[in-house]
Design an enzyme around this catalytic site. Structure first.
Site, PDB file in Angstrom:
ATOM      1  CB  CYS A   1      -9.639 -25.260  -8.060  1.00  0.00           C
ATOM      2  SG  CYS A   1     -10.599 -25.960  -9.412  1.00  0.00           S
TER       3      CYS A   1
ATOM      4  CB  CYS B   1     -12.912 -26.354  -6.053  1.00  0.00           C
ATOM      5  SG  CYS B   1     -11.816 -27.640  -6.681  1.00  0.00           S
TER       6      CYS B   1
END
EC number: 1.8.4.9
Length: 475
Positions: free
Chosen positions: A393, A396
């Site tokens: 991600c 993230c």
């Protein structure tokens, strides 16, 4: 760039004087003009206003007086026809954007209206972009305004539409979604499916496709996009550009120009301008709303929160675009990462080859059993801060440095908070959604020492100070 209010008075006075001079010149020309011939009729057709809804321009019929007028000399007729039919010289819009980089919104608006006349329109959403209409009025030039009525706007927004029409003496050209498409979507998924699987599908039906129809009747459009509205997705907006997403009247790539007169203006300066000019504004602003869209997807923001946190609050920051300005999104993670993020790692672990993140001696890597144990405890020796993440991600990855720094500060002397991570994609995703409030990555949870249920971090600001303030207020 100077603020909007710093330059407004001088430009408005100059432009009003210019308008008066133009009107006088036009009256003299009309009085001295000979009867229109065939060439004039052709010019009239070339300047005909194109309907906003149409994919192709409607041809205006030649008036009876023009048809009855004596024909002009063949040489003059041929010259006039050639002038009308000659293609417009190509414009380097990147160079023009550089030229106008330091210009005021009023100057940019005046240039846009001068270049495109009746083939350009202002996109009005019913929020602070009413400033665009005020700037257009101050140029003294004719202008058009259109708006997308999704059928789900707040009553206050419809009331503003009415006030704006009366204040400026204009008629807003409303575009509506296809009734059959909306009916099929609602029957298949219900009225609030966007809370479950994202807002993009609903926005495509109610906003993007109606906008596409509107723009096919134009050569250019004007938006209220600002760089500070969403630094993560709108930071690179130029003041003018070839529209990267939509097509205009001529069809095909490059057939539409997009103007963003307030791209470089701070939101506070926009509001200073609106108050100074005493223009009508949406009553929702007084209730804490900043960015305003459809009623189910818009809410007030708290002091200190970014304005886009009031839109689609259940989704990540870079998902907070309805598709109207998708060509301006600064996709730092790449299309593949965005697609993987939207899928949420539905296929196995999302991107199996992605290296792990949040690796530090100060961050405890939790297993599912460890997380389940935290959930069962009604009293803990010390609080826990846990990030639910997926290593593929991009959001993230973007918060990794701040999270590791936070772990050092909380784990140091006097910190008293354990910091952990739990990989929640792949086969763990269903568990995380059901038990850990996971809706998107990353999700940050605080397990207080004396409260059983974890508390979800509500903001998209993932810098160290914001996260630390959250922990200290609840630990």
């Amino acid at each position: 760039m100077a603020s909007a209010t710093a330059s407004i008075s001088s430009h408005s006075v100059a432009l009003r004087d210019l308008k008066a001079a133009r009107i006088g010149a036009v009256k003299q020309q009309v009085a001295a003009a000979p009867a229109a011939g065939t060439a004039a009729a052709r010019a009239q057709r070339a300047r005909a206003v194109r309907p906003l809804r149409a994919a192709e321009p409607a041809r205006q019929p030649v008036s009876a007086s023009a048809a009855a007028a004596p024909a002009a000399a063949p040489v003059a007729e041929d010259a006039a026809a050639a002038a009308v039919d000659a293609p417009a010289p190509a414009v380097d819009y990147e160079a023009l954007a550089q030229e106008l980089q330091g210009a005021s919104p009023l100057e940019i608006m005046d240039r846009a209206l001068a270049m495109f006349g009746s083939d350009i329109a202002i996109a009005f959403s019913g929020a602070e972009d009413v400033a665009l209409i005020e700037y257009a009025k101050l140029t003294g030039r004719p202008f058009r305004v259109f708006s997308l009525d999704t059928g789900r706007l707040n009553p206050e927004t419809y009331q503003l539409f009415d006030k704006v029409e009366k204040h400026y003496g204009i008629r807003i050209e409303y575009m509506f979604p296809d009734a059959g498409e909306v009916q099929a979507l609602v029957r298949a998924k219900g009225l609030f499916s966007f809370y479950e699987d994202g807002h993009q599908e609903c926005c495509r039906a109610r906003k993007v496709r109606p906008l596409r129809r509107a723009l096919r009747g134009l050569r250019a459009w004007i938006t209220g996009q600002r760089k500070d509205q969403s630094p993560g997705t709108r930071a690179a907006i130029p003041v003018v550009q070839v529209d990267p997403s939509f097509e205009g009247l001529a069809g095909g790539a490059g057939s539409l120009v997009k103007w963003n007169p307030v791209a470089n203006v701070d939101g506070k300066d926009v509001w200073t301008f609106l108050r100074a000019m005493d223009v009508p504004v949406n009553a929702l602003h007084a209730q804490g709303y900043v960015s305003i869209g459809c009623e189910p997807c818009t809410r007030p923001v708290l002091p200190g929160q970014h304005e886009r946190e009031g839109r689609w609050w259940w989704e990540d920051a870079k998902a907070k675009e309805c598709g109207l300005h998708k060509g301006n999104i600064d996709d730092q993670g790449g299309a593949a990462a965005a697609a993987a993020h939207k899928a949420g790692g539905a296929n196995g672990n999302g991107s199996a080859g992605a290296p792990d993140i949040f690796e530090s001696s100060g961050v405890v890597s939790l297993t599912r059993a460890g997380v389940e144990n935290l959930l069962r405890l009604e009293s803990r020796a010390e609080p826990w801060l846990v990030v639910l993440y997926a290593p593929w991600c991009p959001f993230c990855q973007a918060m990794e440095a701040s999270y590791l720094e936070l772990a050092e500060r909380l784990g140091g002397a006097g910190g008293g908070v354990k910091v952990g991570k739990f990989r929640a994609d792949g086969e763990q995703k269903a568990f995380a959604q059901q038990e850990l409030q996971l809706q998107s990555f990353p999700t940050i949870l605080l397990f207080p020492s004396r409260t059983a249920r974890p508390i979800k971090y509500p903001s998209e600001k993932r810098d160290v100070d914001s996260l630390l303030a959250f922990v200290n207020s609840l630990r």
